[in-house]
Write a protein that holds these residues in place. Structure first.
Motif, PDB file in Angstrom:
ATOM      1  N   LEU A 169       0.860  -1.192   0.000  1.00 50.25           N
ATOM      2  CA  LEU A 169       0.000   0.000   0.000  1.00 50.25           C
ATOM      3  C   LEU A 169       0.898   1.244   0.000  1.00 50.25           C
ATOM      4  CD1 LEU A 169      -2.668  -0.908   2.715  1.00 50.25           C
ATOM      5  CD2 LEU A 169      -3.090  -0.586   0.265  1.00 50.25           C
ATOM      6  N   PRO A 170       0.400   2.390  -0.469  1.00 47.37           N
ATOM      7  CA  PRO A 170       1.175   3.630  -0.312  1.00 47.37           C
ATOM      8  C   PRO A 170       1.306   3.996   1.167  1.00 47.37           C
ATOM      9  CG  PRO A 170      -0.530   3.883  -1.996  1.00 47.37           C
ATOM     10  CD  PRO A 170      -0.826   2.598  -1.267  1.00 47.37           C
ATOM     11  N   ASP A 171       2.153   4.966   1.446  1.00 46.48           N
ATOM     12  CA  ASP A 171       2.378   5.433   2.819  1.00 46.48           C
ATOM     13  C   ASP A 171       1.048   5.784   3.507  1.00 46.48           C
ATOM     14  OD1 ASP A 171       3.932   6.806   4.997  1.00 46.48           O
ATOM     15  OD2 ASP A 171       2.851   8.530   4.147  1.00 46.48           O
ATOM     16  N   PRO A 172       0.860   5.392   4.779  1.00 47.33           N
ATOM     17  CA  PRO A 172      -0.424   5.646   5.452  1.00 47.33           C
ATOM     18  C   PRO A 172      -0.769   7.129   5.616  1.00 47.33           C
ATOM     19  CG  PRO A 172       1.198   4.715   6.993  1.00 47.33           C
ATOM     20  CD  PRO A 172       1.783   4.614   5.624  1.00 47.33           C
ATOM     21  N   VAL A 173       0.241   7.989   5.800  1.00 47.56           N
ATOM     22  CA  VAL A 173      -0.074   9.419   5.950  1.00 47.56           C
ATOM     23  C   VAL A 173      -0.500  10.011   4.598  1.00 47.56           C
ATOM     24  CG1 VAL A 173       0.699  11.640   6.870  1.00 47.56           C
ATOM     25  CG2 VAL A 173       1.551   9.517   7.880  1.00 47.56           C
ATOM     26  N   VAL A 174       0.054   9.476   3.508  1.00 47.82           N
ATOM     27  CA  VAL A 174      -0.407   9.890   2.169  1.00 47.82           C
ATOM     28  C   VAL A 174      -1.884   9.510   2.011  1.00 47.82           C
ATOM     29  CG1 VAL A 174      -0.217   9.302  -0.295  1.00 47.82           C
ATOM     30  CG2 VAL A 174       1.834   9.873   1.020  1.00 47.82           C
ATOM     31  N   LEU A 175      -2.227   8.277   2.397  1.00 47.02           N
ATOM     32  CA  LEU A 175      -3.631   7.843   2.290  1.00 47.02           C
ATOM     33  C   LEU A 175      -4.528   8.703   3.186  1.00 47.02           C
ATOM     34  CD1 LEU A 175      -3.302   3.928   2.287  1.00 47.02           C
ATOM     35  CD2 LEU A 175      -3.540   5.493   0.342  1.00 47.02           C
ATOM     36  N   ALA A 176      -4.061   8.977   4.405  1.00 42.39           N
ATOM     37  CA  ALA A 176      -4.870   9.781   5.342  1.00 42.39           C
ATOM     38  C   ALA A 176      -5.106  11.185   4.782  1.00 42.39           C
ATOM     39  CB  ALA A 176      -4.153   9.855   6.690  1.00 42.39           C
ATOM     40  N   THR A 177      -4.079  11.750   4.141  1.00 33.26           N
ATOM     41  CA  THR A 177      -4.231  13.107   3.593  1.00 33.26           C
ATOM     42  C   THR A 177      -5.247  13.093   2.456  1.00 33.26           C
ATOM     43  OG1 THR A 177      -1.919  13.443   4.179  1.00 33.26           O
ATOM     44  CG2 THR A 177      -2.928  15.119   2.799  1.00 33.26           C
ATOM     45  N   CYS A 178      -5.225  12.026   1.645  1.00 31.17           N
ATOM     46  CA  CYS A 178      -6.258  11.898   0.599  1.00 31.17           C
ATOM     47  C   CYS A 178      -7.639  11.894   1.255  1.00 31.17           C
ATOM     48  CB  CYS A 178      -6.059  10.599  -0.188  1.00 31.17           C
ATOM     49  SG  CYS A 178      -4.618  10.614  -1.254  1.00 31.17           S
ATOM     50  N   ALA A 179      -7.782  11.127   2.335  1.00 32.71           N
ATOM     51  CA  ALA A 179      -9.083  11.047   3.008  1.00 32.71           C
ATOM     52  C   ALA A 179      -9.498  12.421   3.543  1.00 32.71           C
ATOM     53  CB  ALA A 179      -9.030  10.022   4.141  1.00 32.71           C
ATOM     54  N   LEU A 180      -8.564  13.148   4.158  1.00 35.39           N
ATOM     55  CA  LEU A 180      -8.894  14.481   4.694  1.00 35.39           C
ATOM     56  C   LEU A 180      -9.398  15.411   3.592  1.00 35.39           C
ATOM     57  CD1 LEU A 180      -5.913  15.335   7.130  1.00 35.39           C
ATOM     58  CD2 LEU A 180      -8.218  14.545   7.720  1.00 35.39           C
ATOM     59  N   LEU A 181      -8.913  15.185   2.357  1.00 32.62           N
ATOM     60  CA  LEU A 181      -9.286  16.067   1.240  1.00 32.62           C
ATOM     61  C   LEU A 181     -10.448  15.509   0.420  1.00 32.62           C
ATOM     62  CD1 LEU A 181      -5.633  16.951   0.248  1.00 32.62           C
ATOM     63  CD2 LEU A 181      -7.371  18.623   0.894  1.00 32.62           C
ATOM     64  N   GLY A 182     -10.995  14.372   0.859  1.00 37.78           N
ATOM     65  CA  GLY A 182     -12.165  13.813   0.171  1.00 37.78           C
ATOM     66  C   GLY A 182     -11.826  13.078  -1.113  1.00 37.78           C
ATOM     67  N   VAL A 183     -10.573  12.607  -1.264  1.00 40.38           N
ATOM     68  CA  VAL A 183     -10.183  11.863  -2.470  1.00 40.38           C
ATOM     69  C   VAL A 183     -10.156  10.379  -2.140  1.00 40.38           C
ATOM     70  CG1 VAL A 183      -8.309  11.446  -4.120  1.00 40.38           C
ATOM     71  CG2 VAL A 183      -8.803  13.770  -3.350  1.00 40.38           C
ATOM     72  N   ASP A 184     -10.890   9.556  -2.912  1.00 42.14           N
ATOM     73  CA  ASP A 184     -10.879   8.120  -2.612  1.00 42.14           C
ATOM     74  C   ASP A 184     -10.348   7.266  -3.756  1.00 42.14           C
ATOM     75  OD1 ASP A 184     -12.900   8.114  -4.414  1.00 42.14           O
ATOM     76  OD2 ASP A 184     -14.465   7.420  -3.058  1.00 42.14           O
ATOM     77  N   GLU A 185      -9.937   7.892  -4.866  1.00 44.56           N
ATOM     78  CA  GLU A 185      -9.358   7.110  -5.975  1.00 44.56           C
ATOM     79  C   GLU A 185      -7.829   7.186  -5.877  1.00 44.56           C
ATOM     80  OE1 GLU A 185     -10.737   8.031  -9.973  1.00 44.56           O
ATOM     81  OE2 GLU A 185      -9.238   6.672 -10.817  1.00 44.56           O
ATOM     82  N   VAL A 186      -7.260   6.159  -5.258  1.00 48.64           N
ATOM     83  CA  VAL A 186      -5.819   6.173  -4.993  1.00 48.64           C
ATOM     84  C   VAL A 186      -5.221   4.858  -5.485  1.00 48.64           C
ATOM     85  CG1 VAL A 186      -4.035   6.480  -3.234  1.00 48.64           C
ATOM     86  CG2 VAL A 186      -6.283   7.534  -2.903  1.00 48.64           C
ATOM     87  N   TYR A 187      -4.058   4.929  -6.148  1.00 45.94           N
ATOM     88  CA  TYR A 187      -3.403   3.746  -6.690  1.00 45.94           C
ATOM     89  C   TYR A 187      -2.023   3.562  -6.068  1.00 45.94           C
ATOM     90  CZ  TYR A 187      -7.045   4.156 -10.213  1.00 45.94           C
ATOM     91  OH  TYR A 187      -8.255   4.256 -10.846  1.00 45.94           O
TER      92      TYR A 187
END
Ligand code: NAD
Length: 440
Positions: A169-187
């Motif tokens: 998986l990508p770095d967890p803080v990168v994923l968390a920042t996507c979530a904070l910004l409302g982005v759910d399409e992550v590869y």
């Protein structure tokens, strides 16, 4: 530790300066030859190639190339509260600056009944690169996503390299920042292969997540190492890109009033990004140069990413450049066109006003590049390798297009009909004129 280039007693032309100034030996052009087969592999084999290339370059075979939405969402719950507070502050500041960048539509009444409007339209779908090789960059999620959102883009795909210690998986803080910004399409994809997936789209028929893995995007933005910058150069034209935001560069224009400890700290702070990062001090003061060299030795020995910093400072891309006066120093920094330029001189603001080429300018002793990397409100995705001579840093403008809308009434067209015909005949394209005449 760092080489010196002595320009005192001479004032080279811009062309000679460009030949003498430090540049990395592995440049984007050379890296393009390395990544061309990677792009082709992803274009033809889709998800299977992405998995093979992740294994080869990132040391892990991701189970999910598309990160499941619940994994993205739950990452935010596990964020360290201090990191979360810092990210939220960054988001607020970056959003304020980018909201101010939105360009205005306008209408011009060229003549009575003759109107030309200009509308700014956001691009349909964007791919946002977030680095994650030697370091991880949640801050780059903020810089990419906020600029795209403020431009009005509604379809956003984030890519970031799979991490070995996270089962791909990508770095967890990168994923968390996507979530904070409302982005759910992550590869979970990095490097040139991620850029290829965004540009061409990817079929994922062998993927646990389904047949179409990723739809192609219209614009790819974001920073990355030299291979990412090279891949962006190769797909430009098929898609839009922001700029080649490759290995970081810092140039500092300083006189004898600069604090050598601050100068050394700022050079080290950017050298820790990448062995290919460039750190260049341009100064009128031999005493400052010597004091910075001493301070660098102490700082480099104490810093966590010592080997990377040492390689960057010793590389052909880094140097201390001695000049006779600040006018000569200005010639050097303008020819170099650094990604980041700090001005640490008397009247720093006045010298900053005379800079004609830089990705971003940091003025005076209290505006270090590290502030801009995270919290200033400006964007940290900036052109490198001299691209600042013609390209801007990432912003709302990277995600919009201007469309002109032309609306004339009958009288307004009649008014210029003969003139259209005259120009059409002069160009040997009489059917153009006939298309106007046919209306009257
Ligand atoms: P990255 O995500 O950019 O690169 C990692 C990927 O590089 C890997 O997934 C791999 O696929 C690829 N790669 C590595 N070695 C390769 C090889 N030999 N051949 C082909 N592909 C290879 O992460 P990183 O390496 O940590 O680099 C981040 C970069 O981003 C740094 O250079 C940093 O200076 C830069 N940066 C630039 C800006 C800017 O605005 N200019 C801002 C932030 C960071």
């Amino acid at each position: 530790m760092i080489s010196r280039i002595d320009l005192r007693g001479r004032r080279p032309s811009r062309r000679d300066l460009l030949a003498e100034l430090p540049r990395a030996e592995l440049d984007v052009e050379h890296a393009a030859a390395v990544v061309a087969p990677i792009l082709e592999d992803v274009r033809t084999r889709g998800a299977a190639a992405l998995r093979d290339l992740a294994e080869r370059f990132d040391g892990v075979r991701p189970v999910h190339l598309r990160v499941p939405a619940d994994v993205v969402a739950s990452a935010a719950d596990e964020l360290d509260p201090q990191v979360r507070a810092a990210l939220e502050e960054t988001i607020v500041r970056v959003r304020r600056v980018h909201a101010a960048q939105r360009p205005q539509d306008f209408t011009v009444e060229v003549a009575p009944g003759a109107q030309v409007r200009q509308r700014w339209l956001p691009v349909r779908r964007v791919g946002l690169y977030v680095p994650g090789g030697l370091a991880v960059y949640p801050s780059s999620v903020v810089m990419n996503v906020v600029a795209a959102q403020e431009a009005g883009v509604t379809s956003l795909a984030v890519v970031s390299p799979p991490q070995q210690d996270r089962d791909g998986l990508p770095d967890p803080v990168v994923l968390a920042t996507c979530a904070l910004l409302g982005v759910d399409e992550v590869y979970a994809a990095g490097g040139a292969q991620a850029v290829a997936m965004l540009a061409y789209g990817a079929d994922g028929s062998d993927d646990v997540d389904g047949a179409t893995l990723c739809e192609p995007v219209d614009v790819i933005t974001g920073p990355g190492n030299v291979y990412v910058a090279a891949a962006k150069r190769l797909v430009r034209g098929l898609v839009g890109i922001d700029s080649e935001a490759g290995p970081t560069e810092i140039a500092i224009l300083a006189d004898a009033t600069a604090d050598p400890v601050h100068v050394a700290a700022d050079l080290v702070s950017q050298a820790e990004h990448d062995p290919l990062a460039a750190a260049v001090l341009v100064t009128t003061s031999v005493e400052l140069a010597a004091a910075v060299e001493t301070a660098l030795v102490e700082r480099v020995d104490a810093t966590a990413n010592r080997d990377r910093v040492l390689t960057a400072l010793r590389g052909s891309q880094s140097a201390i450049v001695l000049v006779d006066d600040l006018d000569a120093g200005l010639d050097v920094v303008n020819a170099y066109g650094a990604e980041h330029l700090e001005i640490q001189t008397v009247d720093a603001s006045a010298w900053a006003d005379r800079v004609t080429s830089a990705g971003a300018i940091f003025v005076g002793p209290w505006s270090p590049v590290s502030l801009g990397d995270y919290m200033a409100g400006s964007n940290h995705v900036l052109p490198t390798g001299g691209c600042a001579h013609f390209a801007s840093g990432l912003g709302v403008h990277s995600f919009v297009r201007a469309v002109q809308v032309i609306e004339y009434d009958a009288d307004a067209l009649a008014e210029v009909a003969d003139r259209v015909v005259a120009l059409a005949d002069a160009e040997g394209l009489p059917a153009h004129g006939e298309a106007v005449r046919a209306r009257f």
